[in-house]
Design a protein around this motif. Structure first.
Motif, PDB file in Angstrom:
ATOM      1  N   LEU A 128      27.602 -63.635   0.026  1.00 42.53           N
ATOM      2  CA  LEU A 128      27.659 -63.432  -1.439  1.00 42.53           C
ATOM      3  C   LEU A 128      27.935 -64.982  -1.941  1.00 42.53           C
ATOM      4  CD1 LEU A 128      30.411 -60.317  -1.538  1.00 42.53           C
ATOM      5  CD2 LEU A 128      27.974 -60.257  -2.550  1.00 42.53           C
ATOM      6  N   ALA A 129      27.556 -65.143  -3.271  1.00 42.62           N
ATOM      7  CA  ALA A 129      27.861 -66.130  -3.790  1.00 42.62           C
ATOM      8  C   ALA A 129      28.240 -66.034  -5.397  1.00 42.62           C
ATOM      9  CB  ALA A 129      26.663 -67.337  -3.684  1.00 42.62           C
ATOM     10  N   VAL A 130      28.525 -66.963  -6.060  1.00 48.95           N
ATOM     11  CA  VAL A 130      28.954 -67.004  -7.428  1.00 48.95           C
ATOM     12  C   VAL A 130      27.880 -68.010  -8.040  1.00 48.95           C
ATOM     13  CG1 VAL A 130      30.349 -67.441  -9.418  1.00 48.95           C
ATOM     14  CG2 VAL A 130      31.667 -66.448  -7.270  1.00 48.95           C
ATOM     15  N   LEU A 131      26.937 -67.177  -8.861  1.00 49.07           N
ATOM     16  CA  LEU A 131      25.761 -67.771  -9.471  1.00 49.07           C
ATOM     17  C   LEU A 131      26.312 -68.219 -10.813  1.00 49.07           C
ATOM     18  CD1 LEU A 131      22.878 -68.468  -9.649  1.00 49.07           C
ATOM     19  CD2 LEU A 131      22.585 -66.223 -10.368  1.00 49.07           C
ATOM     20  N   ALA A 132      26.152 -69.667 -11.208  1.00 45.83           N
ATOM     21  CA  ALA A 132      26.125 -70.058 -12.344  1.00 45.83           C
ATOM     22  C   ALA A 132      24.928 -70.319 -13.050  1.00 45.83           C
ATOM     23  CB  ALA A 132      27.110 -71.249 -12.441  1.00 45.83           C
ATOM     24  N   THR A 133      24.637 -69.776 -14.029  1.00 39.68           N
ATOM     25  CA  THR A 133      23.372 -70.184 -14.875  1.00 39.68           C
ATOM     26  C   THR A 133      23.891 -70.635 -16.369  1.00 39.68           C
ATOM     27  OG1 THR A 133      23.183 -67.631 -15.874  1.00 39.68           O
ATOM     28  CG2 THR A 133      22.171 -68.219 -13.526  1.00 39.68           C
ATOM     29  N   CYS A 134      22.946 -71.114 -16.997  1.00 44.62           N
ATOM     30  CA  CYS A 134      23.115 -71.600 -18.539  1.00 44.62           C
ATOM     31  C   CYS A 134      21.884 -71.646 -19.391  1.00 44.62           C
ATOM     32  CB  CYS A 134      23.691 -72.866 -18.379  1.00 44.62           C
ATOM     33  SG  CYS A 134      24.796 -73.528 -19.719  1.00 44.62           S
ATOM     34  N   PRO A 135      21.886 -71.092 -20.468  1.00 44.78           N
ATOM     35  CA  PRO A 135      20.814 -71.085 -21.252  1.00 44.78           C
ATOM     36  C   PRO A 135      20.524 -72.586 -21.763  1.00 44.78           C
ATOM     37  CG  PRO A 135      22.617 -69.874 -22.515  1.00 44.78           C
ATOM     38  CD  PRO A 135      23.126 -70.268 -21.170  1.00 44.78           C
TER      39      PRO A 135
END
Length: 137
Positions: free
Chosen positions: A7-14
């Protein structure tokens, strides 16, 4: 650490400069070469839209489930969205599902995308002050 967790925390950004980052808790698997992370997500999700606009992401994996708070390590992974060759898609999806069999129904939906992220850098935080950075590019 990537092998020990799934499990990981995924950070995306437009792509818009004024848009806030979006974080998602994600199940992942490594590909056989250990150069890519494999994830699944609905194509109508915010993270998918963000990835289509901005292919650069960050993920956080940590050891809080297995270590006392004083010994926790955190690994920040930088990655970029990579194309999935059509001939490799079935094998990569099978690899993901071997790690996460409980997600078989979800991952098999026609609107669920297999995401392949090419690893580009790592930063390991060991305690509060000890950090190591490695770039793969």
């Amino acid at each position: 650490m990537l092998d020990a967790s799934d499990l990981a925390v995924l950070a995306t950004c437009p792509a818009r400069a004024d848009a806030p980052p979006h974080c998602s808790l994600m199940a992942y698997a490594l590909d056989a070469e250990r150069r890519h992370l494999l994830l699944t997500t609905p194509q109508d999700s915010r993270k998918y839209a963000n990835l289509m606009e901005n292919p650069r992401v960050s993920l956080l994996v940590d050891t809080r489930q297995v270590h006392a708070r004083e010994a926790v390590q955190a690994l920040t992974v930088s990655a970029v969205l990579a194309d999935t060759p059509p001939e490799a898609a079935a094998g990569l999806r099978a690899r993901f599902l071997a790690r996460h069999p409980r997600l078989t129904e979800f991952a098999s939906r026609p609107d669920t995308a297999l995401i392949r992220l090419r690893l580009t850098a790592f930063q390991l935080l060991d305690g509060v002050e000890h950090a190591q950075y490695v770039s793969l590019v």
